[in-house]
Design a protein around this motif. Sequence first.
Motif, PDB file in Angstrom:
ATOM      1  N   PHE A  97       0.216  -2.295  -5.128  1.00 58.43           N
ATOM      2  CA  PHE A  97      -0.404  -1.109  -4.524  1.00 58.43           C
ATOM      3  C   PHE A  97       0.335  -0.601  -3.291  1.00 58.43           C
ATOM      4  O   PHE A  97      -0.215   0.214  -2.542  1.00 58.43           O
ATOM      5  CB  PHE A  97      -1.860  -1.425  -4.147  1.00 58.43           C
ATOM      6  CG  PHE A  97      -2.722  -1.764  -5.342  1.00 58.43           C
ATOM      7  CD1 PHE A  97      -3.063  -0.785  -6.258  1.00 58.43           C
ATOM      8  CD2 PHE A  97      -3.153  -3.070  -5.548  1.00 58.43           C
ATOM      9  CE1 PHE A  97      -3.856  -1.102  -7.365  1.00 58.43           C
ATOM     10  CE2 PHE A  97      -3.939  -3.390  -6.637  1.00 58.43           C
ATOM     11  CZ  PHE A  97      -4.293  -2.400  -7.554  1.00 58.43           C
ATOM     12  N   ALA A  98       1.565  -1.050  -3.077  1.00 58.44           N
ATOM     13  CA  ALA A  98       2.322  -0.653  -1.877  1.00 58.44           C
ATOM     14  C   ALA A  98       2.556   0.860  -1.855  1.00 58.44           C
ATOM     15  O   ALA A  98       3.094   1.414  -2.823  1.00 58.44           O
ATOM     16  CB  ALA A  98       3.650  -1.388  -1.830  1.00 58.44           C
ATOM     17  N   PRO A  99       2.187   1.545  -0.769  1.00 57.50           N
ATOM     18  CA  PRO A  99       2.425   2.989  -0.687  1.00 57.50           C
ATOM     19  C   PRO A  99       3.856   3.337  -0.277  1.00 57.50           C
ATOM     20  O   PRO A  99       4.300   4.459  -0.481  1.00 57.50           O
ATOM     21  CB  PRO A  99       1.431   3.441   0.382  1.00 57.50           C
ATOM     22  CG  PRO A  99       1.245   2.250   1.259  1.00 57.50           C
ATOM     23  CD  PRO A  99       1.397   1.041   0.372  1.00 57.50           C
ATOM     24  N   THR A 100       4.579   2.375   0.312  1.00 56.57           N
ATOM     25  CA  THR A 100       5.948   2.623   0.755  1.00 56.57           C
ATOM     26  C   THR A 100       6.848   1.498   0.278  1.00 56.57           C
ATOM     27  O   THR A 100       6.382   0.389  -0.055  1.00 56.57           O
ATOM     28  CB  THR A 100       6.036   2.716   2.287  1.00 56.57           C
ATOM     29  OG1 THR A 100       5.714   1.437   2.849  1.00 56.57           O
ATOM     30  CG2 THR A 100       5.074   3.776   2.827  1.00 56.57           C
ATOM     31  N   PHE A 101       8.141   1.758   0.276  1.00 53.62           N
ATOM     32  CA  PHE A 101       9.106   0.745  -0.159  1.00 53.62           C
ATOM     33  C   PHE A 101       9.144  -0.424   0.821  1.00 53.62           C
ATOM     34  O   PHE A 101       9.336  -1.575   0.405  1.00 53.62           O
ATOM     35  CB  PHE A 101      10.489   1.379  -0.272  1.00 53.62           C
ATOM     36  CG  PHE A 101      11.516   0.481  -0.918  1.00 53.62           C
ATOM     37  CD1 PHE A 101      11.322  -0.002  -2.211  1.00 53.62           C
ATOM     38  CD2 PHE A 101      12.672   0.118  -0.242  1.00 53.62           C
ATOM     39  CE1 PHE A 101      12.269  -0.838  -2.815  1.00 53.62           C
ATOM     40  CE2 PHE A 101      13.621  -0.712  -0.833  1.00 53.62           C
ATOM     41  CZ  PHE A 101      13.412  -1.183  -2.128  1.00 53.62           C
ATOM     42  N   LEU A 103       6.602  -1.706   2.514  1.00 51.74           N
ATOM     43  CA  LEU A 103       5.485  -2.591   2.198  1.00 51.74           C
ATOM     44  C   LEU A 103       5.721  -3.318   0.871  1.00 51.74           C
ATOM     45  O   LEU A 103       5.299  -4.464   0.700  1.00 51.74           O
ATOM     46  CB  LEU A 103       4.181  -1.801   2.150  1.00 51.74           C
ATOM     47  CG  LEU A 103       3.587  -1.416   3.505  1.00 51.74           C
ATOM     48  CD1 LEU A 103       2.360  -0.532   3.324  1.00 51.74           C
ATOM     49  CD2 LEU A 103       3.222  -2.674   4.302  1.00 51.74           C
ATOM     50  N   PHE A 104       6.376  -2.647  -0.052  1.00 52.90           N
ATOM     51  CA  PHE A 104       6.729  -3.289  -1.311  1.00 52.90           C
ATOM     52  C   PHE A 104       7.610  -4.514  -1.054  1.00 52.90           C
ATOM     53  O   PHE A 104       7.386  -5.588  -1.625  1.00 52.90           O
ATOM     54  CB  PHE A 104       7.461  -2.278  -2.206  1.00 52.90           C
ATOM     55  CG  PHE A 104       7.833  -2.817  -3.561  1.00 52.90           C
ATOM     56  CD1 PHE A 104       6.980  -2.658  -4.648  1.00 52.90           C
ATOM     57  CD2 PHE A 104       9.047  -3.474  -3.759  1.00 52.90           C
ATOM     58  CE1 PHE A 104       7.326  -3.154  -5.901  1.00 52.90           C
ATOM     59  CE2 PHE A 104       9.396  -3.972  -5.001  1.00 52.90           C
ATOM     60  CZ  PHE A 104       8.539  -3.813  -6.080  1.00 52.90           C
ATOM     61  N   LEU A 105       8.604  -4.364  -0.174  1.00 58.43           N
ATOM     62  CA  LEU A 105       9.480  -5.491   0.154  1.00 58.43           C
ATOM     63  C   LEU A 105       8.722  -6.590   0.890  1.00 58.43           C
ATOM     64  O   LEU A 105       9.015  -7.778   0.719  1.00 58.43           O
ATOM     65  CB  LEU A 105      10.664  -5.007   0.988  1.00 58.43           C
ATOM     66  CG  LEU A 105      11.658  -4.085   0.272  1.00 58.43           C
ATOM     67  CD1 LEU A 105      12.783  -3.686   1.213  1.00 58.43           C
ATOM     68  CD2 LEU A 105      12.224  -4.745  -0.978  1.00 58.43           C
ATOM     69  N   LEU A 106       7.740  -6.204   1.715  1.00 53.98           N
ATOM     70  CA  LEU A 106       6.897  -7.205   2.368  1.00 53.98           C
ATOM     71  C   LEU A 106       6.151  -8.026   1.315  1.00 53.98           C
ATOM     72  O   LEU A 106       6.045  -9.256   1.427  1.00 53.98           O
ATOM     73  CB  LEU A 106       5.908  -6.533   3.309  1.00 53.98           C
ATOM     74  CG  LEU A 106       4.863  -7.455   3.954  1.00 53.98           C
ATOM     75  CD1 LEU A 106       5.536  -8.509   4.827  1.00 53.98           C
ATOM     76  CD2 LEU A 106       3.855  -6.654   4.770  1.00 53.98           C
ATOM     77  N   GLY A 107       5.654  -7.348   0.288  1.00 53.03           N
ATOM     78  CA  GLY A 107       4.985  -8.059  -0.798  1.00 53.03           C
ATOM     79  C   GLY A 107       5.931  -9.009  -1.515  1.00 53.03           C
ATOM     80  O   GLY A 107       5.558 -10.133  -1.865  1.00 53.03           O
ATOM     81  N   ARG A 108       7.173  -8.582  -1.724  1.00 54.32           N
ATOM     82  CA  ARG A 108       8.153  -9.464  -2.360  1.00 54.32           C
ATOM     83  C   ARG A 108       8.416 -10.702  -1.500  1.00 54.32           C
ATOM     84  O   ARG A 108       8.587 -11.809  -2.024  1.00 54.32           O
ATOM     85  CB  ARG A 108       9.471  -8.710  -2.593  1.00 54.32           C
ATOM     86  CG  ARG A 108       9.425  -7.718  -3.728  1.00 54.32           C
ATOM     87  CD  ARG A 108       9.252  -8.402  -5.063  1.00 54.32           C
ATOM     88  NE  ARG A 108      10.493  -9.002  -5.536  1.00 54.32           N
ATOM     89  CZ  ARG A 108      10.552 -10.019  -6.384  1.00 54.32           C
ATOM     90  NH1 ARG A 108       9.437 -10.587  -6.830  1.00 54.32           N
ATOM     91  NH2 ARG A 108      11.720 -10.496  -6.798  1.00 54.32           N
ATOM     92  N   ALA A 109       8.438 -10.520  -0.180  1.00 57.24           N
ATOM     93  CA  ALA A 109       8.609 -11.663   0.712  1.00 57.24           C
ATOM     94  C   ALA A 109       7.428 -12.629   0.588  1.00 57.24           C
ATOM     95  O   ALA A 109       7.611 -13.854   0.582  1.00 57.24           O
ATOM     96  CB  ALA A 109       8.771 -11.187   2.152  1.00 57.24           C
TER      97      ALA A 109
END
Length: 489
Positions: A97-101, A103-109
């Motif tokens: 559900f990441a609105p930005t790239f 935050l997406f990378l934070l999720g991957r971390a």
Amino acid sequence: MMRFAFRSRSPFGVVGFLVVMELGSGMLQGWFSPLLAAIGQQFSVSAGSLNWVNAMYMLVTVACVPILAKLGDMFGHKRLLVAAAALVAVGSLVVAFAPTFELFLLGRALQAPLAAFLPLEFAIVRSRDAKSASRNIGVLVGALTLGAAVGSLASGLLYASTQNLNVVLLFPAVFIALCVPVVIFLVPETTVRKKGRIDWAGAILLTAGLLATLTGISNGGAWGWLEARTLSLVLGGVAVLTLWVFVERRVENPLVDLSMLAKSGIGLPIVVSALFGAQTYGGQTASFLWLLSDPAREGYGLGLPPAGAGAIIVLYAIAAFAGTLLGERLARWVTPPRAVALAGVVAGVSFALMIIFSGSAAMFIGWMALGGLSAGVLLAVLPSIVVRNAPADSVGIASALFNTARTAAGAVAGAVFALVMSLFVTTRSVEGSTAVSSTPLSFFAVWGICLAISLALSALALRMRVAREPDTDETSTVESPTAEPIEER
């Protein structure tokens, strides 16, 4: 008064739960590659930026897995497995559900603790049944390998049918979230604990050193190997890791007991693991690039369509899965060191034949599959040697070092091989303009290096020593000299 964790009646039930969990872990690890183009479109980022989708996960993995495994040795492997699964579930939801790239990378971390599942599970299966630990480790690794192939195939098919990236990314989040209560209620806790306090200085130095070194090496090709930031990260990281070794040798309860690596026979299998990671993961990019490249346009390659290359990835994974099933039996037939040495020779042969038959698609794919089979044997046998040799209170950290060495060596080899390939280029005329491209010799150089690494791996494997397999099952009451059972406070 001593209290011991709940023990189910059958170790096979416990292993079954962990196998399902590891199958999901593999699926998540293979889930993202087919979705990279869709991720780039959704967040409007360049192909170069998409490299961080996997790089972020890999870098944090290298840093966090030894720490989580060490905490498992100290506070309970089930407890840390629950914590790791919860972090991965949260990270998967952030990714979905990441609105930005960013935050997406934070999720991957946050998904990086996924790589700690195996070391923690290895400790659990050894604690449950030491005599069958080697077989159970092969099953777990096989489930991971098969899951990666299924994940790569399933995510691509699911996105093709839904065209909704958020829905596709939500599937692994739901699966991992369901794993948390399964582990809490159905997996027993280990009972042997490592004495001492947490070595925060060692953890910080190891994390900083690995992150700096691997970030510099991974980006050296894009930034320039002689650029200030590349040199600063690589040299600074090496300096920090040197300081880490100095600190670990002097603290009372180190994060990694360096003397244990030599005395218990774990150090050499970890070195062999690093060589395995270098030749397997470092050489894969060149192999799949050769499959995809159009010889009429590039002057090399086999010109397979992306769908065909994807099918070959699945074939390679299935061959590796077969190797994991064969590995434990082969180790019993010829001893584990000889099984590893034989697998290394087979890997070397596969690279040699890929060079010789590089112009034939059928032959090239067949030799790749042979390499996958040898990789599966190594994936099954090497960790079983580490687990068997490790002291009862250090199985987690020993397994983590094995995994980290393989991952880090693969990352370094990938960057070094990219540099090697850049040394063998040619200038060609393409549609009226000149272009610089690789030559077949650049691919042959990479495969030749992988061949040499495979033979070095085989030679070192014959020098490994393996602890005697227990005649009876290891129970939770067995203690090592530095371990302690759980006490009721």
